[in-house]
Design an enzyme around this catalytic site. Structure first.
Site, PDB file in Angstrom:
ATOM      1  N   SER A 193       1.974  50.905   0.708  1.00  0.00           N
ATOM      2  CA  SER A 193       0.931  50.321  -0.126  1.00  0.00           C
ATOM      3  C   SER A 193       0.981  50.986  -1.490  1.00  0.00           C
ATOM      4  CB  SER A 193      -0.452  50.505   0.507  1.00  0.00           C
ATOM      5  OG  SER A 193      -0.857  51.854   0.448  1.00  0.00           O
ATOM      6  N   LYS A 194       0.276  50.415  -2.443  1.00  0.00           N
ATOM      7  CA  LYS A 194       0.192  51.000  -3.773  1.00  0.00           C
ATOM      8  C   LYS A 194      -0.992  50.391  -4.487  1.00  0.00           C
ATOM      9  CE  LYS A 194       2.792  54.034  -6.010  1.00  0.00           C
ATOM     10  NZ  LYS A 194       3.322  55.246  -5.370  1.00  0.00           N
ATOM     11  N   GLY A 195      -1.632  51.191  -5.308  1.00  0.00           N
ATOM     12  CA  GLY A 195      -2.671  50.689  -6.189  1.00  0.00           C
ATOM     13  C   GLY A 195      -2.292  50.997  -7.621  1.00  0.00           C
TER      14      GLY A 195
END
Length: 1053
Positions: A600-602
């Site tokens: 995941s990544k933000g």
């Protein structure tokens, strides 16, 4: 509690709060609200007395005489009107004595003359309309006087409130702040103006705050210590008590508003008190006027007070405007103003604010349109079917074809629908905007009990009930009937797409600090995004926009905050925001092959006008996402179309490393049962294992560098090295400290440092240990051929005679040089994604051979896949990011595992540093984590080297194949019946879990405490990883069967 250590020492053990409502970041005095659990004894009905009592000015009468003498000496006002105009100014504008005590006779006379001149000009007009524009600005004060119609936003006037926001309020902080007092005249500006436009004067007075010379601790609420001296002198005791109650709530908030409302006995006046953190809501003062005007209200007085503990308090005296008969009565509309003040706080100035101020759109409609506009700019399918057809007929292995495709794709995305063009289309289709908003609201808005029982339904709810909500088919037909061309259809269809894919939103919760939307990512076109996402969040605030993307339900990845050095850089960053986020998350998915979490990544993009608001933006982003993860204590519940509990695991990334402690503690304050594991990279006082301090990411990168040396028999001391990402960064500093190569060049945010004869190693180590940029390098330690070029320098002459015209350009392109520096090894440890791509990789190729033999990609996405393949084709040995820099995610995952496995008491005792002392378990656990990282990197390197020798495939492709094989097999194994075989399961977990953790807690206790889904993921990822590293990504049909036989034999033994 001012330090992380003290926060830890006083943290009580967390009770079982799973499933309990999350306390909200905003306090509202609205019907149906539970007041956030705060109970106070403030009276809701006050006596009709002013909040402020200016100290009487004893020289007022004498001053008035001097003013009249001054006016008489100037000769502009007829003698018989001087006294009338002077007394009218002193007594009818509502100005208190503070103004007269502070101003000179000459300035007061100037103001009276300006008003008189405006009156004369008005009488000469047929409509008698008065237009006065008076302003005087000094460093410590300002005065503005304007004419306005009560209850109407003047969009064509001088916009004094916007000016006050921009010049004085937006930048107010603890050390330099300004307070505002504004009054409306009690009489009409011109006596015989028609009643349908009763103009009055509005006066604004701005004063620089003067605070007592005392120390103020964070969270201080002693009014005498934190108040401006003038406010403390003028405010009544009751006012101070009211403000104090608001401030006490505001200092405990994230950064959201505290909103209180008071009735005034015997009148219809309502006083609205709003408290919020300084610099957390730019332009809020001016925007709030548009809000109460929309509901037929006007203000007679407004005050903005700044307190030295970092809180702003705004007080507004509201009354029905002269035209209020067409609006709901103030007794009802005031509650909608209160609730929408919270929505307005999220976006005080949205793209469609002028349409809201004009009454063309409601506040909800304008902010909805703003959010969808952001969605549209990122997700229009601008490539079209023609691009897909072209893709199917070109040779994707041909680098020339790839380069052409890349250019076409970039141009289609950038030029077909610009942000300005999208805005123009939406502004032209306001009726469609209203219809799509109704469709959105009909799904996500639930009328609260208070709206039914305690006051009339809101205007939004009335419109929702009185207007027909169109079906999907009717909306589609309406779009095509109203569209001026095909582009209008494409843009407005995206509104439909947005509505259909919003699964949760905090849009209607009366308490929020930014807007968030949980989206179903199935709308993404596979042509552009071939790997399907599992989950997507969009967050929108005044200072930022941001996404959070993940490829599995249980996933992990960092939160990156992107800043822009220029307007051009911001435009580029905004265009590539989602694609960068998707690619980073996809890389993370491949990188996470050794751990139970998927990728995941933000990514948070700071608005160009708010580059100094990184902390505020991060806090709002986190809080808005928490709104959609936790049960919320709110009179208006969130409509949940997803119907599943979600947990997101986050970590630090670019520009957020110093903010994760706050996020951890805030999740705890919001009642998140998983607060200990919410963020990794925390300080040791909160049980974190800092990647930079222990070189976690660098350990895996170094394993690949050392692997190349081991396989090829190279002495590292003979290697000439280029590194992007300097000694100030995590990866860059540790790479310097761990390496033994000869550094020829280092590039970081400050510029370029190079020496063909080798940079002084001791000086580099000094910078790495102190985490300083190469701008701090002692240039006396360069050889005669060495040089340093900083980004702000121009026309620098290098020792070779080459002239560097622009330091920034030189820095940005230095990694593409092939001059006399002659690099053997390139380790990118920082830099923007796609710095080397198919369009510029030819700079690194001479006569068909790569100018750099070995490249280990430490920085995420520094090279595009096409560029890696081209370099490998030309002889370079390239190991990509998903393989090389996975050490950090391994450390984070094992940090989370410890937080889940220990109970609170055990966690504090074994994982939390107290008073600078490391627990014995913590020190030993860090060493075990480091060894696991090196072992995982060793296993993958050996597998990649072996498979490359066997098949001839490029390592960049093999890396993806290994990752995909492991992640696919992990999914199958964790959902297989193997988990039910307790003996085999426990044997695998005993191998997979850190030995120290098992010794301290026991395998059985770990299995009980850690969520089952997480344990299954550990089981599956460990088995899958060991199988694929041993047998390769494409093993024979019976390979896994043979692997399992061996495993079972070991278990039996």
């Amino acid at each position: 509690m001012s330090t992380v250590a003290s926060r830890h020492l006083h943290l009580p053990l967390t009770p079982d709060i799973r499933g309990t409502p999350s306390p909200q970041p905003t306090h509202l005095s609205v019907p149906g609200s539970a007041q956030n659990g705060h109970h106070h004894d403030l009276p809701r009905v006050l006596e009709p007395t002013p909040f402020y009592r200016a100290k009487p000015f004893p020289g007022k009468e004498a001053q008035m005489e001097h003013v009249m003498d001054e006016l008489d000496s100037r000769g502009f006002i007829p003698d018989n009107l001087i006294e009338h105009e002077t007394k009218w100014f002193y007594n009818s504008l509502g100005i208190d004595d503070q103004y007269f005590a502070a101003e000179s006779v000459e300035n007061i006379a100037n103001h009276i003359l300006s008003i008189y001149g405006a009156k004369v000009a008005a009488f000469s007009r047929k409509d008698h309309k008065l237009e006065l524009r008076l302003d005087r600005e000094d460093e410590d004060r300002a005065v503005y006087i304007d004419t306005s119609v009560p209850g109407v936003s003047n969009l064509s006037g001088p916009q004094y409130e916007e000016r006050i926001d921009a010049k004085y309020l937006n930048g107010s902080g603890k050390n330099r702040a300004y307070r505002v007092e504004t009054f409306r005249s009690v009489t009409k500006a011109v006596d015989n103006v028609t009643e349908d436009e009763p103009q009055q004067f509005r006066c604004y007075f701005v004063y620089k705050c003067k605070y007592p010379d005392v120390e103020v601790a964070p969270g201080e609420v002693n009014m005498q210590k934190i108040s401006d001296k003038l406010f403390y002198e003028k405010a009544s005791e009751n006012t101070k008590n009211i403000y104090k109650s608001v401030i006490e709530l505001a200092v405990r908030q994230v950064s959201g508003p505290v909103i209180e409302m008071f009735e005034i006995e015997g009148t219809r006046e309502r006083r609205l008190i709003i408290g919020y953190r300084q610099r957390s809501a730019s332009n809020y003062f001016s925007a709030i006027s548009d809000l109460y005007h929309y509901y037929g209200l006007t203000s007679t007085r407004k005050y903005v007070e700044q307190f030295r503990n970092g809180v702003t308090v705004m007080c507004i005296y509201l009354s029905p405007s002269p035209k209020s008969s067409k609006y709901p009565p103030i007794e009802h509309s005031i509650h909608q103003v209160i609730k929408e003040a919270s929505l307005l706080y999220c976006l005080p100035k949205n793209l469609y604010q002028p349409l809201f101020a004009e009454g063309e759109l409601s506040l909800q409609e304008s902010i909805y349109a703003h959010c969808v506009t952001i969605f549209v700019t990122h997700f229009l399918n601008r490539l079209g079917p023609e691009y897909g057809s072209l893709l199917s007929i070109v040779d994707r292995e041909n680098s020339a074809h790839q380069e052409v495709l890349s250019k076409i794709k970039r141009r289609l995305r950038q030029e077909t629908f610009t942000r300005e063009y999208i805005f123009d289309i939406i502004s032209f289709q306001l009726e469609l905007v209203r219809q799509f908003y109704l469709s959105f609201a009909s799904t996500h808005y639930i009328q609260s009990e208070g709206e039914d029982r305690e006051f009339l339904p809101t205007l939004s709810y009335q419109r929702l009930k009185s207007s027909s909500v169109l079906t999907d088919e009717e909306l589609t037909k309406l779009v095509r009937r109203n569209a001026a061309n095909d582009h209008h259809i494409i843009v407005m269809d995206a509104f439909h797409l947005f509505n259909k894919h919003v699964l949760r939103t905090n849009f209607y919760t009366p308490s929020k600090v930014a807007l968030s939307f949980r989206l179903d990512p199935k709308f993404l076109p596979p042509l552009e995004y071939p790997q399907p996402l599992y989950g997507m969040f969009l967050a929108v605030g005044q200072e930022f926009r941001g996404f959070h993307l993940r490829f599995r339900d249980i996933a992990r990845g960092g939160i990156r905050l992107v800043k822009s050095r220029s307007a051009e850089a911001y435009n580029l960053n905004s265009r590539t925001l989602f694609d960068e986020n998707y690619n980073l998350a996809n890389t993370q998915q491949r990188k996470n092959k050794d751990i139970p979490e998927g990728g995941s990544k933000g990514v948070i993009l700071l608005d160009y006008e708010h580059q100094d608001k990184a902390t505020v933006a991060f806090q709002k982003y986190i809080d808005a996402i928490l709104d959609l993860l936790l049960p919320i204590e709110s009179p208006i519940p969130i409509v949940d179309l997803y119907k599943k509990e979600e947990i997101i695991f986050m970590g630090p990334d670019e520009n957020t490393a110093g903010l994760v402690d706050w996020a951890t503690l805030h999740a705890r304050e919001r009642g998140a049962p998983w607060w200990k594991s919410f963020f990794t990279g925390k300080s040791p006082e909160l049980g974190g294992i800092p990647h930079d301090e222990y070189g976690m990411t660098s350990l895996s990168v170094r394993e690949y560098v050392m692997g190349i040396y081991r396989k090829l028999g190279i002495d590292g001391h003979t290697v000439r090295k280029l590194q992007t990402g300097g000694p100030d960064g995590d990866l860059g500093s540790n790479e310097i400290l761990l390496s033994n190569e000869t550094y020829v060049a280092v590039v970081d945010g400050s510029g370029v440092l190079a020496d063909p004869n080798g940079l002084d190693r001791d000086e580099l180590i000094r910078l790495a240990k102190s985490r300083k940029m190469i701008s701090n390098f002692d240039v006396a330690k360069l050889s005669k051929d060495g040089y340093r070029v900083l980004v702000d320098e121009k026309d620098v002459v290098l020792p070779s005679g080459e002239v560097v015209e622009n330091g920034t350009t030189f820095r940005n392109l230095f990694h593409l040089r092939h001059g006399k520096e002659q690099f053997t090894l390139f380790v990118p440890c920082g830099g923007r994604p796609e710095a080397i791509n198919i369009n510029n990789v030819s700079n690194l190729i001479v006569d068909g051979k790569s100018t750099i033999p070995y490249i280990v990609e430490g920085a995420n996405l520094f090279l595009t896949q096409e560029a890696k393949l081209k370099l490998e084709h030309c002889g370079a040995i390239v190991f990509k990011d998903a393989s090389a820099n996975k050490g950090g995610v391994t450390s984070s995952s094992l940090e989370v595992l410890a937080s889940l496995a220990f109970d609170d008491e055990g966690f504090y005792e074994n994982m939390c540093v107290s008073e600078g002392k490391l627990p014995g378990f913590y020190k030993a656990y860090v060493k075990e984590v480091q060894q696991i990282i090196k072992n995982n990197a060793y296993l993958e390197f050996e597998a990649l080297w072996r498979e490359h020798k066997k098949s001839g495939k490029p390592s960049s492709i093999l890396s993806d194949e290994l990752s995909n094989a492991i992640t696919d097999l992990t999914e199958e194994l964790q959902n297989s019946q193997l988990w039910d075989d307790t003996v085999f399961r426990n044997a695998v977990l005993k191998e997979a879990l850190p030995k120290l953790l098992q010794d301290a807690i026991g395998l059985g206790t770990i299995i009980r405490r850690v969520p089952v889904a997480y344990m299954k993921a550990i089981f599956g990822s460990y088995l899958a990883g060991r199988f694929v590293y041993e047998k390769g990504p494409n093993p024979g049909q019976f390979a896994f069967f043979e692997f399992m036989i061996k495993k079972r034999q070991l278990v039996d033994q």
